[in-house]
Design a protein around this motif. Structure first.
Motif, mmCIF file in Angstrom:
data_model
loop_
_atom_site.group_PDB
_atom_site.id
_atom_site.type_symbol
_atom_site.label_atom_id
_atom_site.label_comp_id
_atom_site.label_asym_id
_atom_site.label_seq_id
_atom_site.Cartn_x
_atom_site.Cartn_y
_atom_site.Cartn_z
ATOM 1 N N SER A 235 -9.336 0.233 -14.917
ATOM 2 C CA SER A 235 -9.725 -0.511 -16.017
ATOM 3 C C SER A 235 -8.882 -1.474 -16.734
ATOM 4 O O SER A 235 -9.041 -2.020 -17.658
ATOM 5 N N GLY A 236 -7.488 -1.512 -16.454
ATOM 6 C CA GLY A 236 -6.429 -2.230 -16.920
ATOM 7 C C GLY A 236 -5.786 -2.874 -16.147
ATOM 8 O O GLY A 236 -6.122 -3.378 -15.007
ATOM 9 N N PRO A 237 -4.499 -3.637 -16.551
ATOM 10 C CA PRO A 237 -3.754 -4.643 -15.646
ATOM 11 C C PRO A 237 -3.217 -3.931 -14.380
ATOM 12 O O PRO A 237 -3.001 -4.842 -13.489
ATOM 13 N N ALA A 238 -2.899 -2.888 -14.401
ATOM 14 C CA ALA A 238 -2.369 -2.260 -13.127
ATOM 15 C C ALA A 238 -3.055 -2.146 -12.083
ATOM 16 O O ALA A 238 -4.287 -1.704 -12.213
ATOM 17 N N GLY A 239 -2.737 -2.010 -10.670
ATOM 18 C CA GLY A 239 -3.247 -1.795 -9.606
ATOM 19 C C GLY A 239 -3.042 -0.602 -8.781
ATOM 20 O O GLY A 239 -2.302 0.248 -9.403
ATOM 21 N N VAL A 240 -3.743 -0.479 -7.837
ATOM 22 C CA VAL A 240 -3.416 0.873 -6.869
ATOM 23 C C VAL A 240 -1.976 1.000 -6.530
ATOM 24 O O VAL A 240 -1.418 2.026 -6.385
ATOM 25 N N ALA A 241 -1.235 -0.217 -6.074
ATOM 26 C CA ALA A 241 0.056 0.105 -5.589
ATOM 27 C C ALA A 241 0.871 0.469 -6.573
ATOM 28 O O ALA A 241 1.798 1.170 -6.186
ATOM 29 N N GLU A 242 0.676 0.284 -7.745
ATOM 30 C CA GLU A 242 1.640 0.456 -9.055
ATOM 31 C C GLU A 242 1.315 2.012 -9.324
ATOM 32 O O GLU A 242 2.213 2.707 -9.556
ATOM 33 N N LEU A 243 -0.100 2.395 -9.523
ATOM 34 C CA LEU A 243 -0.341 3.494 -9.993
ATOM 35 C C LEU A 243 -0.347 4.631 -9.092
ATOM 36 O O LEU A 243 -0.308 5.859 -9.321
ATOM 37 N N GLY A 244 -0.872 4.246 -7.826
ATOM 38 C CA GLY A 244 -1.185 5.520 -6.884
ATOM 39 C C GLY A 244 0.089 6.221 -6.729
ATOM 40 O O GLY A 244 -0.419 7.510 -6.439
ATOM 41 N N PRO A 245 1.080 5.909 -6.662
ATOM 42 C CA PRO A 245 2.402 6.914 -6.265
ATOM 43 C C PRO A 245 2.496 7.893 -7.144
ATOM 44 O O PRO A 245 3.151 8.816 -6.982
ATOM 45 N N LEU A 246 1.920 7.828 -8.301
ATOM 46 C CA LEU A 246 2.275 8.677 -9.497
ATOM 47 C C LEU A 246 1.164 9.367 -9.967
ATOM 48 O O LEU A 246 1.247 10.330 -10.679
ATOM 49 N N ALA A 247 0.034 9.115 -9.408
ATOM 50 C CA ALA A 247 -1.242 9.792 -9.759
ATOM 51 C C ALA A 247 -1.783 10.845 -8.921
ATOM 52 O O ALA A 247 -1.529 10.783 -7.458
ATOM 53 N N ASP A 248 -2.539 11.708 -9.379
ATOM 54 C CA ASP A 248 -3.098 12.726 -8.490
ATOM 55 C C ASP A 248 -4.608 12.078 -7.911
ATOM 56 O O ASP A 248 -4.841 12.466 -6.883
ATOM 57 N N ALA A 249 -4.837 11.331 -8.536
ATOM 58 C CA ALA A 249 -6.180 10.339 -8.159
ATOM 59 C C ALA A 249 -6.301 9.126 -8.635
ATOM 60 O O ALA A 249 -5.608 8.744 -10.138
ATOM 61 N N VAL A 250 -6.710 7.909 -8.218
ATOM 62 C CA VAL A 250 -6.918 6.727 -8.705
ATOM 63 C C VAL A 250 -8.356 6.503 -8.671
ATOM 64 O O VAL A 250 -9.110 6.397 -7.655
ATOM 65 N N LEU A 251 -9.184 6.419 -10.068
ATOM 66 C CA LEU A 251 -10.321 6.057 -9.934
ATOM 67 C C LEU A 251 -10.929 4.628 -10.536
ATOM 68 O O LEU A 251 -10.103 4.072 -11.302
#
Length: 234
Positions: free
Chosen positions: A206-222
């Protein structure tokens, strides 16, 4: 109802902008008003202000590396100071005052979501790189201020993200083991801060960043925090 070890966490620490509140729906109007105030009818000055905060005037969108996305008010003030022609310290209060008045758009209906999490016994907090006073004003306007056990901004004495200070302070304030807390945010700053504090980390889109940026750092992407109860119970 899932409780204790049967659910993934006993506490949830939320970022504010882009997580509890939709980022673009709120902050595009805010930055455009800021640029209009200090830029007036001077096209070159308006362009310089937009560049300073990483905003695309024509496209009405923030650039991925914009200081306004995850930075503190002090960082935004330092970026604007050379263009405005005032010391950064003189701009911080003005930025905080304007931020407190920004019309916030909830990412999902917050009262029922947060009330539901509270009813399950979860401890809730907010850790934002905004200042604490605007954060409290935004949460109060949304009618959810009292649902939180902990609210910290970048000026609350714990440092800003991506440092882990606010996350660690939430764990201390609630008496929860960091591993039983999930940090939920829309930026890499949020995820890095939570991970450094030993927490689980969940990204939302719900912010500017996408899955490619956030996914490698997260336990899950919702998609947004509306999907969090299902993830917690899984």
């Amino acid at each position: 109802m899932c409780t204790g070890p049967e659910r993934r966490a006993d506490g949830v620490l939320f970022d504010k902008d882009g997580t509890l509140f939709d980022f673009d729906a709120t902050w595009v109007a805010w930055v455009e008003a800021l640029i209009a105030h200090w830029g007036g009818q001077d096209a070159a000055r308006r362009a310089a202000l937009a560049a300073a905060v990483g905003f695309d005037l024509a496209g009405r969108a923030f650039h991925p590396g914009s200081v306004a996305i995850a930075g503190t008010p002090e960082e935004t003030a330092r970026a604007l100071a050379p263009v405005v022609g005032l010391p950064a310290a003189a701009l911080v209060d003005r930025l905080n005052e304007e931020a407190a008045l920004a019309p916030m758009a909830e990412a999902v209906p917050l009262a029922p979501l947060l009330g539901g999490l509270r009813s399950q016994g979860l401890r809730l907090g907010v850790a934002t790189n905004d200042a604490e006073a605007p954060a409290r004003a935004h949460l109060s306007a949304a009618g959810v201020l009292e649902l939180f056990d902990f609210i910290a901004g970048s000026d609350s004495g714990h440092g800003g993200k991506p440092g882990p200070g606010m996350c660690q302070a939430f764990a201390r304030a609630t008496g929860l083991a960091p591993g039983r807390v999930v940090m939920v945010g829309d930026s890499t700053h949020d995820l890095i801060a939570g991970r450094a504090a030993g927490m689980q980390v969940v990204a939302v889109l719900s912010g500017p960043a996408g899955v490619a940026e956030l996914g490698p750092l997260a336990d899950a992407v919702l998609p947004d925090i509306g999907h969090l109860p299902g993830w917690l119970a899984a």
